[in-house]
Design an enzyme around this catalytic site. Structure first.
Site, short mmCIF file in Angstrom:
data_model
loop_
_atom_site.label_atom_id
_atom_site.label_comp_id
_atom_site.label_asym_id
_atom_site.label_seq_id
_atom_site.Cartn_x
_atom_site.Cartn_y
_atom_site.Cartn_z
N TYR A 61 13.26 -6.32 -14.02
CA TYR A 61 12.72 -7.66 -13.76
C TYR A 61 13.72 -8.45 -12.95
O TYR A 61 14.91 -8.49 -13.30
CB TYR A 61 12.42 -8.38 -15.08
N GLU A 63 12.87 -11.87 -11.32
CA GLU A 63 12.29 -13.13 -10.83
C GLU A 63 13.38 -13.98 -10.20
O GLU A 63 14.48 -14.11 -10.74
CB GLU A 63 11.64 -13.90 -11.99
N ASP A 207 -0.36 -13.64 11.75
CA ASP A 207 -0.57 -12.56 10.78
C ASP A 207 -0.47 -11.25 11.56
O ASP A 207 -1.43 -10.80 12.18
CB ASP A 207 -1.94 -12.70 10.11
N THR A 233 2.12 -6.74 6.75
CA THR A 233 2.20 -5.65 5.77
C THR A 233 3.32 -4.71 6.21
O THR A 233 3.69 -4.67 7.39
CB THR A 233 0.90 -4.84 5.74
N LYS A 236 1.54 -0.28 7.50
CA LYS A 236 0.67 0.15 8.60
C LYS A 236 1.53 0.87 9.65
O LYS A 236 2.22 1.80 9.29
CB LYS A 236 -0.14 -1.04 9.10
N ARG A 242 3.65 0.46 0.72
CA ARG A 242 2.57 -0.53 0.64
C ARG A 242 3.16 -1.86 0.17
O ARG A 242 3.78 -1.92 -0.89
CB ARG A 242 1.52 -0.03 -0.35
#
Ligand code: PLP
Length: 422
Positions: A61, A63, A207, A233, A236, A242
């Site tokens: 974790y 955060e 984008d 992303t 691609k 991913r």
């Protein structure tokens, strides 16, 4: 059951403990190896990226951001994220980078949150002309929470109509203008978009999900010097895990970081952040730059091959990794072509063409991309071969015997360019 080296040393343990899932992993690998992968948003990531993804960083974790975490024990993951941020800034010449978005759509949620309030007006590419769900689809948060005004392409040349974009911007005074799409084969003139944003006082958001890999490989011009913020992303053409990423001007750094965490996400997926860092290092190599160039050369050859087979390339061809093909001459819809190609071992997708008379579920077109086949090492001669196979599949793929024959030829072709060699 065989072991596969790139699944990591524990694959045999998985196979022993959970044969159901292990069997699916192996048959999916076989599918990726033997079919033609022409989905424009897919690629084959490297074994090094897969190794980072499958690492124990998944357990942690974290955060917050490096040096400012809400949990203890973050010394090691801090190093990984810091290396990744520095690599992203260097690769894209960006002032700020955030590697935490879980996906492209998540990155876009953060962009909206950083720069707008619900109800604000945002200009984005119309979905039927290639825009993404997060650019204002009625079923998406963007269409539900924002006043999205769309712009599109001209009917005569199927290119973005910058005059219409400017007129629409002057009329609606948007808070933010988005450029970028999922099915636009041409380059975007970022200088023109910047001028329009400056004229109306809008945030310039690009984008770049689809084409950022070509930017990383220095094969097409970069939006980074022009845009306030660029979201994308990493899976691609960029060929990473991913996930999503955001780069921006330094003045927006705090807003972006707050929008990602705590604005939208809890803990980052640190194994994915590590894998993004690995991919960014790969992108900075001459080999990747050569790859990015070849992706475009192959897309042009594939589009030209399909035109020779009697189809029409939207906007006259492509300048990127993808082509949008109007197949109305073949007498079947995009939906039927998608099905027949699938039955013939060719994975691609149906796609609306600009001003499509058919519904989005049927469509008059297909979209093909060359990111994956280029990673396999295929070149222009193979693109010609693939164009002929697609044409045959669209014509004959309804007949199971003919589809099986095409599938056999697809398997012969892909066997010469092995993915994840044994
Ligand atoms: C792929 C894509 C996205 C979404 O990415 P996901 O990781 O699937 O959420 C967003 N915008 C554009 C333009 C895309 O092409």
């Amino acid at each position: 059951m065989s072991t596969e080296p790139f699944f990591g040393p524990d694959f045999s343990a998985l196979a022993a403990q959970d044969p159901d899932i292990a069997a699916v992993l192996l048959s999916e690998l076989e599918r990726q190896r033997t079919n033609l992968q022409l989905i424009a948003s897919e690629n084959f990531t490297s074994p090094a990226v897969l190794a980072a993804l499958g690492s124990t960083l998944s357990n942690k974790y974290a955060e917050g951001y490096p040096g400012k975490r809400y949990y203890g024990g973050c010394e090691e993951v801090d190093k990984v994220e810091t290396i990744g941020i520095e690599r992203a800034k260097a690769l894209f010449g960006a002032e700020h980078a955030n590697l935490q978005p879980h996906s492209g759509a998540s990155a876009n949620v953060a962009v909206y949150q950083a720069f707008t309030k619900p109800g604000d007006t945002v200009l984005a590419m119309s979905l039927p002309h290639g825009g993404h769900l997060t650019h204002g689809a009625k079923v998406n948060f963007s269409g539900k929470w924002f006043n999205i005004v769309s712009y599109g392409v001209r009917q005569d040349n199927e290119l973005i109509d910058y005059d219409q974009l400017r007129d629409t911007a002057l009329e609606h005074k948007p808070k933010m203008i988005c450029s970028g799409a999922t099915a636009y084969p041409s380059l975007i003139d970022f200088e023109k978009v910047r001028a329009i944003c400056d004229e109306v006082g809008a945030i310039m958001w690009v984008d770049a999900a689809h084409f950022i890999g070509l930017v990383a490989g220095k094969a097409i011009p970069s939006p980074v010097p022009y845009a306030d913020v660029v979201s994308f992303t990493t899976h691609k053409v960029l060929r990473g895990p991913r996930g999503g990423m955001i780069v921006s001007k330094a003045e927006h750094a705090a807003a972006i970081d707050k929008a990602v965490f705590p604005g939208m996400q809890g803990g980052p997926i640190m194994s994915a952040v590590a894998a993004k860092a690995v991919a960014l290092k790969e992108c900075a190599t001459p080999a990747y730059q050569e790859y990015a160039k070849n992706v475009i050369t192959n897309a042009k050859a594939l589009a030209a091959g399909l035109v020779e087979e009697g189809m029409r390339a939207v906007s006259g061809g492509t300048q990127t990794h993808l082509a949008l093909i109007d197949i109305r001459n073949s007498g079947v819809s995009g939906k039927v072509a998608d099905q027949r190609c699938g039955d013939s071992g060719i994975t691609l997708n149906k796609n609306s063409i600009p001003y499509d008379p058919e519904s989005p579920a049927v469509t008059s077109g297909i979209r093909v991309g060359t990111a994956a086949t280029t990673t396999q090492g295929m070149g222009v001669p193979q693109m010609r071969e693939i164009a002929a196979l697609i044409a045959r599949a669209i014509k004959d793929g309804e007949d199971p015997a003919k589809a099986a024959a095409i599938r056999g030829e697809v398997h012969d072709l892909t066997a010469k360019f092995p993915v994840y060699p044994r």
